[in-house]
Scaffold this motif. Structure first.
Motif, PDB file in Angstrom:
ATOM      1  N   LYS A 285       0.833  -1.198   0.000  1.00  0.00           N
ATOM      2  CA  LYS A 285       0.000   0.000   0.000  1.00  0.00           C
ATOM      3  C   LYS A 285       0.871   1.252   0.000  1.00  0.00           C
ATOM      4  CE  LYS A 285      -3.838  -2.400   0.573  1.00  0.00           C
ATOM      5  NZ  LYS A 285      -4.929  -2.447  -0.442  1.00  0.00           N
ATOM      6  N   ALA A 286       0.361   2.306  -0.625  1.00  0.00           N
ATOM      7  CA  ALA A 286       1.072   3.586  -0.603  1.00  0.00           C
ATOM      8  C   ALA A 286       1.092   4.120   0.822  1.00  0.00           C
ATOM      9  CB  ALA A 286       0.393   4.582  -1.536  1.00  0.00           C
ATOM     10  N   THR A 287       2.250   4.640   1.239  1.00  0.00           N
ATOM     11  CA  THR A 287       2.432   5.103   2.617  1.00  0.00           C
ATOM     12  C   THR A 287       3.299   6.354   2.617  1.00  0.00           C
ATOM     13  OG1 THR A 287       2.366   2.797   3.383  1.00  0.00           O
ATOM     14  CG2 THR A 287       3.229   4.440   4.925  1.00  0.00           C
ATOM     15  N   LEU A 288       2.984   7.298   3.494  1.00  0.00           N
ATOM     16  CA  LEU A 288       3.815   8.491   3.655  1.00  0.00           C
ATOM     17  C   LEU A 288       5.044   8.102   4.470  1.00  0.00           C
ATOM     18  CD1 LEU A 288       3.708  11.505   2.888  1.00  0.00           C
ATOM     19  CD2 LEU A 288       2.663  11.950   5.118  1.00  0.00           C
ATOM     20  N   ILE A 289       6.192   7.973   3.803  1.00  0.00           N
ATOM     21  CA  ILE A 289       7.400   7.480   4.466  1.00  0.00           C
ATOM     22  C   ILE A 289       8.389   8.591   4.796  1.00  0.00           C
ATOM     23  CG2 ILE A 289       7.221   5.205   3.386  1.00  0.00           C
ATOM     24  CD1 ILE A 289       9.428   6.096   1.427  1.00  0.00           C
ATOM     25  N   ASN A 290       8.192   9.774   4.233  1.00  0.00           N
ATOM     26  CA  ASN A 290       9.114  10.894   4.463  1.00  0.00           C
ATOM     27  C   ASN A 290       8.287  12.166   4.573  1.00  0.00           C
ATOM     28  OD1 ASN A 290      11.397  12.448   4.709  1.00  0.00           O
ATOM     29  ND2 ASN A 290      11.944  12.367   2.544  1.00  0.00           N
ATOM     30  N   ALA A 291       7.459  12.214   5.613  1.00  0.00           N
ATOM     31  CA  ALA A 291       6.462  13.280   5.744  1.00  0.00           C
ATOM     32  C   ALA A 291       7.079  14.668   5.806  1.00  0.00           C
ATOM     33  CB  ALA A 291       5.601  13.038   6.978  1.00  0.00           C
ATOM     34  N   SER A 292       8.256  14.794   6.417  1.00  0.00           N
ATOM     35  CA  SER A 292       8.857  16.117   6.562  1.00  0.00           C
ATOM     36  C   SER A 292       9.254  16.726   5.229  1.00  0.00           C
ATOM     37  CB  SER A 292      10.090  16.033   7.471  1.00  0.00           C
ATOM     38  OG  SER A 292      11.071  15.176   6.918  1.00  0.00           O
ATOM     39  N   ALA A 293       9.362  15.891   4.178  1.00  0.00           N
ATOM     40  CA  ALA A 293       9.730  16.403   2.855  1.00  0.00           C
ATOM     41  C   ALA A 293       8.516  16.808   2.027  1.00  0.00           C
ATOM     42  CB  ALA A 293      10.532  15.352   2.089  1.00  0.00           C
ATOM     43  N   CYS A 294       7.317  16.440   2.478  1.00  0.00           N
ATOM     44  CA  CYS A 294       6.104  16.696   1.699  1.00  0.00           C
ATOM     45  C   CYS A 294       5.751  18.182   1.759  1.00  0.00           C
ATOM     46  CB  CYS A 294       4.951  15.858   2.246  1.00  0.00           C
ATOM     47  SG  CYS A 294       3.401  16.107   1.352  1.00  0.00           S
ATOM     48  N   ILE A 295       5.465  18.778   0.589  1.00  0.00           N
ATOM     49  CA  ILE A 295       5.084  20.191   0.561  1.00  0.00           C
ATOM     50  C   ILE A 295       3.650  20.368   0.066  1.00  0.00           C
ATOM     51  CG2 ILE A 295       7.429  21.051   0.343  1.00  0.00           C
ATOM     52  CD1 ILE A 295       5.613  21.349  -2.746  1.00  0.00           C
ATOM     53  N   GLY A 296       2.932  19.269  -0.137  1.00  0.00           N
ATOM     54  CA  GLY A 296       1.499  19.352  -0.388  1.00  0.00           C
ATOM     55  C   GLY A 296       1.080  19.874  -1.739  1.00  0.00           C
ATOM     56  N   HIS A 297       1.849  19.594  -2.804  1.00  0.00           N
ATOM     57  CA  HIS A 297       1.436  20.085  -4.122  1.00  0.00           C
ATOM     58  C   HIS A 297       0.322  19.244  -4.733  1.00  0.00           C
ATOM     59  CE1 HIS A 297       3.669  16.751  -5.665  1.00  0.00           C
ATOM     60  NE2 HIS A 297       4.811  17.238  -5.301  1.00  0.00           N
TER      61      HIS A 297
END
Length: 433
Positions: free
Chosen positions: A75-87
Motif C-alpha cells: 500500500k502507498a504510505t507516507l514514508i518521508n512526511a517532513s519532505a512533503c510540501i502538499g502540491h
C-alpha cells in the motif's frame, strides 16, 4: 510449444515481484528511520491514504518528486512526511481516489484561519489566500488570489471619495496567490501595493529544489487568461512569472517585511520595515514558512546574511558559516562542503544534533572526518562583520573566523499571534481537510 512462453512469463513476473519486494523493503526502512528520528510529522497539507481503496499501483509514488511516498506492505504510505510540501500530484495521480489531502495529524494540530467563501476572514476587509489559509496547491492558491480580489474590488467601491492617501489593497506576499491577486488588481483598476519580505518572487516555489515539478494543472490568471501548464519545473514556472511581471508592470516592493496590521474604522494601517501605509483592504498571501527566525546580533543586516541556501555554487571558494541544528542546516552545510574550495563551519548552540535524519548525520560525520566541515557545537553567533564572524564557544571565550557569508537555518515564525491579536479566528486541524 506453450511451455517456453509460460517460462518467460514466470521469469518476468518473478523479476517484477522481486524488484517490488526490494523497493518495499527499502521504503519500510525509510519509514522506520523517519519514525525513529521523530521526523514523520508533515509540516503542511499532506496525503492520507485509505488502505481500503488503495490497490497498490504505485502511481502516486512515481509522481512524487520529494520521494515522500513509498510502498509498504503493498500500500502507498507516507514514508518521508517532513519532505512533503502538499502540491497534490499524488492525489491527482491516484486512479481510485484513495488519497485525501489533509492538514495536521492526531499528534500535531495545524492552525488554519476560518474563511468565508470569498476568502475574507471574520475581520471585514482582511482576506487570506494560498498556503496560510490552508491551500498549498499552486493552481488553487492562484485561483484564490484572483477570487479574493473580486471581493476586494467590490469592497473598494464603498470607499469614501477623495481619499487619495488610502490604497484599495495591500497584498502581502509575492507567491502564486499574491501575484495572481496583483494581476487582478491591475485588471480592476485598483490602487494596490505588493510587499515581499524576500528579494525574490515565487514564494515557496523559489525555495524548491532544482528541476522540481511545481505545477500539475492549468490555471486561470487575470490579464493572462488560461495558462495550460500540466507539469512544469520550478525554473520554467519562475521564468513564466518573471515574464508576467515584466509584461504587465506588476509593482512589487521586495525586501519589505510586514510588521503589524492595525484596524482603523473600515480601513487598516499596515506597518512594514519601510514605513506605514493606509489601505481599505489587506490580502495576506504568505506561505506557512513564515518570517525567518533571526539571530538578533550586530551585523545581521549585512547583505551577506541569508536564511536559506538556494544555490551552493554561488559560494564556491568562500568561507561560509551555517547556523542551526536541524535537517535544513545539515543539508546546507553538506551541500556547501561538496562545492569546490568552499570552507564550511557549522554552528549549533546545543551539544548534539537531535531529530535529524540518520543519512544527514552520517554524511556530516564523513565530511567532518575529511576536514570539509568544521562543526562547532555549543556555540552561538556573537556578531557579524563584513569579513568575519565571532562565535561565543562553550568555554565562554570568543572565536573569530574569516567569513564571506552566513546562512541561518533557524526555521520560521508564522504571523498567527499577530492575526489573533486583531481578532482573526482560527480552527485547529487534526488530520482533516
Amino acid at each position: 510449444m506453450v511451455w517456453p512462453y509460460l517460462l518467460l512469463l514466470a521469469v518476468a513476473v518473478g523479476g517484477h515481484l522481486w524488484r517490488r519486494g526490494r523497493r518495499e523493503r527499502a521504503h519500510a526502512e525509510q519509514l522506520a528511520d523517519a519514525l525513529a528520528a521523530g521526523l514523520n510529522e508533515p509540516p503542511t497539507l499532506h496525503p492520507v491514504v485509505d488502505p481500503a481503496l488503495c490497490i497498490g499501483s504505485g502511481s502516486c509514488v512515481k509522481v512524487c518528486p520529494e520521494h515522500a511516498l513509498g510502498m509498504v506492505n503493498g500500500k502507498a504510505t507516507l514514508i518521508n512526511a517532513s519532505a512533503c510540501i502538499g502540491h497534490g500530484a499524488c492525489h491527482a495521480a491516484c486512479p481510485f481516489d484513495a488519497i485525501s489531502l489533509v492538514f495536521g495529524t492526531e499528534k500535531r494540530g495545524l492552525d488554519i484561519p476560518l474563511l468565508k467563501p470569498n476568502f475574507e476572514t471574520n475581520v471585514p476587509g482582511l482576506f487570506i489566500a494560498g498556503e496560510l489559509g490552508g491551500m498549498g496547491l499552486i493552481r488553487k492558491a492562484a485561483e484564490q488570489g484572483r477570487q479574493a480580489m473580486e471581493a476586494i474590488a467590490v469592497r473598494g467601491q464603498a470607499k469614501a471619495p477623495g481619499d487619495d492617501s488610502e490604497l484599495d489593497v495591500v497584498i502581502v506576499g509575492a507567491g502564486p496567490a499574491g501575484l495572481s491577486a496583483g494581476l487582478s488588481a491591475i485588471d480592476k483598476g485598483l490602487r494596490y501595493r505588493i510587499i515581499e519580505q524576500e528579494n525574490s518572487l515565487g514564494g515557496s516555489i523559489f525555495h524548491y529544489p532544482r528541476q522540481k515539478v511545481a505545477m500539475t494543472a492549468p490555471v486561470k490568471l487575470a490579464l493572462v487568461g488560461h495558462v495550460k501548464f500540466t507539469e512544469v519545473s520550478k525554473e520554467k514556472l519562475l521564468e513564466f512569472w518573471h515574464g508576467v511581471v515584466l509584461k504587465f508592470q506588476l509593482a512589487i516592493h521586495f525586501g519589505e517585511r510586514m510588521q503589524a496590521i492595525e484596524q482603523h474604522g473600515d480601513s487598516f494601517v499596515v506597518t512594514t520595515s519601510r514605513g506605514s501605509v493606509k489601505t481599505r483592504s489587506v490580502l495576506l498571501a504568505i506561505g506557512r514558512r513564515g518570517t525567518p527566525r533571526t539571530l538578533d546580533v550586530p551585523g545581521e543586516e549585512l547583505p551577506k546574511v541569508a536564511y536559506r541556501l538556494i544555490d551552493p555554487a554561488q559560494y564556491a571558494g568562500q568561507a561560509v558559516l551555517v547556523v542551526g541544528g536541524g535537517d535544513s542546516a545539515l543539508e546546507a552545510a553538506i551541500a556547501l562542503a561538496e562545492t569546490p574550495k568552499t570552507r564550511v563551519t557549522l554552528s549549533y548552540r546545543s551539544e548534539a544534533f537531535s531529530r535529524v535524519k540518520a543519512k544527514n548525520r552520517d554524511q556530516l560525520e564523513q565530511l567532518r572526518g575529511r576536514g570539509r566541515i568544521d562543526v562547532r557545537l555549543r556555540s552561538q553567533v556573537q556578531s557579524i562583520s563584513p569579513d568575519a564572524v565571532k562565535l561565543r564557544v562553550d568555554d565562554g571565550s570568543t572565536l573569530s573566523l574569516p567569513n564571506h557569508a552566513v546562512i541561518v537555518c533557524a526555521g520560521g515564525q508564522l504571523p498567527t499571534p499577530l492575526l489573533k491579536d486583531i481578532g482573526i479566528r482560527f480552527e485547529t486541524k487534526h488530520g482533516t481537510a
